[in-house]
Design an enzyme around this catalytic site. Structure first.
Site, PDB file in Angstrom:
ATOM      1  N   ILE A   1       5.257   2.735   7.615  1.00 47.60           N
ATOM      2  CA  ILE A   1       5.339   4.167   7.922  1.00 47.60           C
ATOM      3  C   ILE A   1       3.946   4.768   7.794  1.00 47.60           C
ATOM      4  CG2 ILE A   1       6.389   6.368   7.255  1.00 47.60           C
ATOM      5  CD1 ILE A   1       8.658   4.717   5.966  1.00 47.60           C
TER       6      ILE A   1
ATOM      7  N   PRO B   1       0.864  -1.194   0.000  1.00 44.32           N
ATOM      8  CA  PRO B   1       0.000   0.000   0.000  1.00 44.32           C
ATOM      9  C   PRO B   1       0.895   1.237   0.000  1.00 44.32           C
ATOM     10  CG  PRO B   1       0.095  -0.944   2.197  1.00 44.32           C
ATOM     11  CD  PRO B   1       0.921  -1.839   1.323  1.00 44.32           C
TER      12      PRO B   1
ATOM     13  N   ASP C   1       5.964   2.638   2.204  1.00 42.05           N
ATOM     14  CA  ASP C   1       5.090   1.498   2.471  1.00 42.05           C
ATOM     15  C   ASP C   1       4.239   1.840   3.698  1.00 42.05           C
ATOM     16  OD1 ASP C   1       3.892  -0.891   3.132  1.00 42.05           O
ATOM     17  OD2 ASP C   1       5.701  -2.105   2.916  1.00 42.05           O
ATOM     18  N   HIS C   2       2.944   1.997   3.484  1.00 41.75           N
ATOM     19  CA  HIS C   2       2.059   2.460   4.564  1.00 41.75           C
ATOM     20  C   HIS C   2       1.882   1.413   5.660  1.00 41.75           C
ATOM     21  CE1 HIS C   2      -0.392   5.297   6.416  1.00 41.75           C
ATOM     22  NE2 HIS C   2      -1.345   5.482   5.537  1.00 41.75           N
ATOM     23  N   ARG C   3       2.275   0.173   5.417  1.00 41.65           N
ATOM     24  CA  ARG C   3       2.216  -0.839   6.473  1.00 41.65           C
ATOM     25  C   ARG C   3       3.269  -0.563   7.548  1.00 41.65           C
ATOM     26  NH1 ARG C   3       3.265  -6.150   3.179  1.00 41.65           N
ATOM     27  NH2 ARG C   3       4.948  -4.755   2.502  1.00 41.65           N
TER      28      ARG C   3
END
Length: 535
Positions: free
Chosen positions: A511, A332, A507-509
């Site tokens: 950060i 994501p 990577d939103h998982r």
């Protein structure tokens, strides 16, 4: 005489109101001794109820969702002929006068039932104040044999999806909906030729069946949370999955009918099976060719429009394409855009390069590399990788920065090693050396491995902003475009400032948005006043 055996819930300890989660038999089924006929579940474990005798199921007394206790009746079985004969002999020897009287009464008034075919309409039930419900799956066709509660079609509103079950056992005679239709309460879905019981008719004399009650043994409890059910193949059958799993598959773009194995009980497809299918498709390179249920781009014969020439992609471009597709589907990604005031930094760089005795020319990219590592030291999460199982972070104690370099054969990413331990001059020499090796096609695997973060710079070409794709397993990438003089308000007047556009994709998982913004603010602070790197 014929004996019927009643199976009851055995003693399972001090447990009450046990949930019935599966009933695996129906009237008329032939079962073997020890064959599982139902599955019960407590708040701690699930347990199978095995048949206590081989024979034919005459009656099922429970259904899914019921709550049962010790002694509750489960099913009635008519044992196989050999056991019946032995039981008849024993019962004849101990028959009571009351039993004989019952037999005589039964013989004096024999009855039987006959079955006849009937056409049954399956319609959309009352689903509340919802209209124009979408038909998203039709799971039957004319001629199919269906059973009660088998899913015939799947409907979807703007909030949920729902299975439409069959109301009878029978044969599908007509299907009146298709995918894409909109239906409402009472709309006809299908017609079945079902078997229904007719009124009692005269029959040959029959013997009264005397039930014999026997408690069913129970197999050893299985911890449902820790013991995986054996994988069963669903190949050649309609997908066996709950509405929530079907919705999950559609959200990922997966055609659930392509999943040939389900790890749930009786081959039921679970969310983990959908995830596994997607991972396998991407690992095989299918993600770039319509894998994971994503419709492929249709082939076009361009030669009919004019003269064309086919040119093979270089190996670098092929591998890069697969890696970027894999990242795009797995991660994501979020991109944060901002600008840094590099007016003083650029003045300092020009002053360094104006020295005639200097052996090297410093580029602005080297200052960005040093500022980036300084910011990473304050935000360790940016200098990390997610473990393969997604359960933990691998925090790195070294600082290596990849630099995306454009070459005639495609994009390559040589890595500057130990940036935190080297000065501007040494890093400039390293960058010049790696860039030349990249253009000459002489980079070794060691030159392109071990990166912690990547910089993709388009400053020498132009542009105002773009969205770089993370070079996994790294968790972030910094994009840089051409700097531009702009009027910037200082509180009392506008000043000309050299502004550098920056684009951070992460990577939103790993950060989150706030951390990404704080990291970028720290980086901009270093670039705006390069002297802070000495602190």
């Amino acid at each position: 005489m014929t004996l019927l055996t009643e199976m009851k819930v055995p003693d399972v300890g001090d447990v009450h109101d046990i949930d019935v989660i599966e009933v695996l038999v129906k009237v008329g089924d032939v079962v073997e001794e020890e064959q599982t006929v139902a599955v019960l579940e407590t708040d701690k474990a699930s347990m199978d109820l095995p048949a206590i005798a081989a024979g034919v199921v005459k009656q099922v007394h429970i259904s899914v969702g019921d709550k049962v206790n010790e002694g509750s009746l489960v099913i009635t079985i008519e044992p196989s002929s050999a056991k019946v004969a032995a039981s008849d002999t024993e019962e004849a020897a101990i028959a009571t006068p009351e039993a004989k009287v019952a037999t005589q009464v039964a013989e004096s008034a024999p009855v039987a039932t006959a079955s006849m075919a009937s056409i049954v309409d399956v319609v959309v039930p009352d689903v509340g104040d919802v209209h124009d419900i979408d038909v998203i799956e039709v799971l039957i066709q004319v001629g199919d044999v269906v059973t009660t509660e088998q899913t015939l079609a799947v409907l979807e509103t703007d909030k949920a999806s729902m299975d439409l079950p069959s109301t009878h056992d029978g044969v599908v005679k007509e299907v009146l909906v298709k995918v894409g239709d909109k239906v409402n309460k009472g709309d006809l879905i299908a017609r079945l030729e079902a078997q229904v019981k007719a009124e009692p008719i005269a029959a040959e004399p029959a013997i009264v069946e005397s039930p014999v009650t026997v408690a069913a043994p129970v197999s050893e409890p299985k911890k449902s949370a820790t013991v995986a059910a054996p994988v069963a193949s669903t190949s050649g059958k309609l997908a066996h999955a709950s509405p929530s799993v079907r919705l999950f598959a559609r959200e990922l773009g997966v055609d659930i009918s392509q999943i040939t194995q389900g790890s749930g009980r009786k081959g039921r497809i679970l969310k983990d099976d959908v995830k596994k299918f997607v991972k396998q498709a991407m690992a095989s390179g299918g993600a770039t060719q319509g894998g994971a249920g994503i419709p492929p781009i249709p082939a076009v014969d361009f030669s009919k429009f004019g003269v064309v020439e086919e040119q093979k992609l270089s190996k670098i471009k092929r591998l890069t394409g697969k890696n970027l597709s894999r990242v795009w589907l797995n991660l994501p990604l979020v991109t944060y855009h901002d600008e840094a005031d590099i007016t003083e930094m650029e003045a300092f760089r020009k002053a360094l390069n104006s020295d005639k005795s200097a052996d090297i020319k410093v580029t602005g990219l080297i200052f960005i590399v040093k500022a980036l590592v300084a910011a990473m030291q304050k935000f360790p999460t940016v200098n990390s990788s997610l473990s393969p199982d997604g359960e933990s972070l691998i925090l790195k104690q070294y600082f290596n920065v990849g630099i995306a370099v454009d070459t005639p054969n495609g994009l390559v990413v040589p890595v500057l090693k130990d940036v935190d331990k080297k000065g501007i001059a040494e890093l400039t020499n390293d960058l010049n050396s790696l860039s030349q090796k990249a253009r000459d096609g002489k980079l070794l695997p060691a030159d392109m491995s071990g990166g912690c973060i990547t910089i993709s710079s388009l400053g020498g070409i132009g542009g105002k902003a773009f969205t770089p794709i993370v070079n996994a397993p790294e968790v972030a990438i910094l994009g840089v475009t051409r700097s531009e003089m702009k009027p910037v308000w200082n509180g009392s007047e506008f000043e000309p400032k050299l502004m550098l556009p920056l684009d951070l994709t992460y990577d939103h998982r790993v950060i989150d948005g706030a951390e990404g913004a704080r990291f970028m603010a720290t980086l901009i602070n270093y670039l705006s006043d390069i002297r802070r790197l000495l602190l």
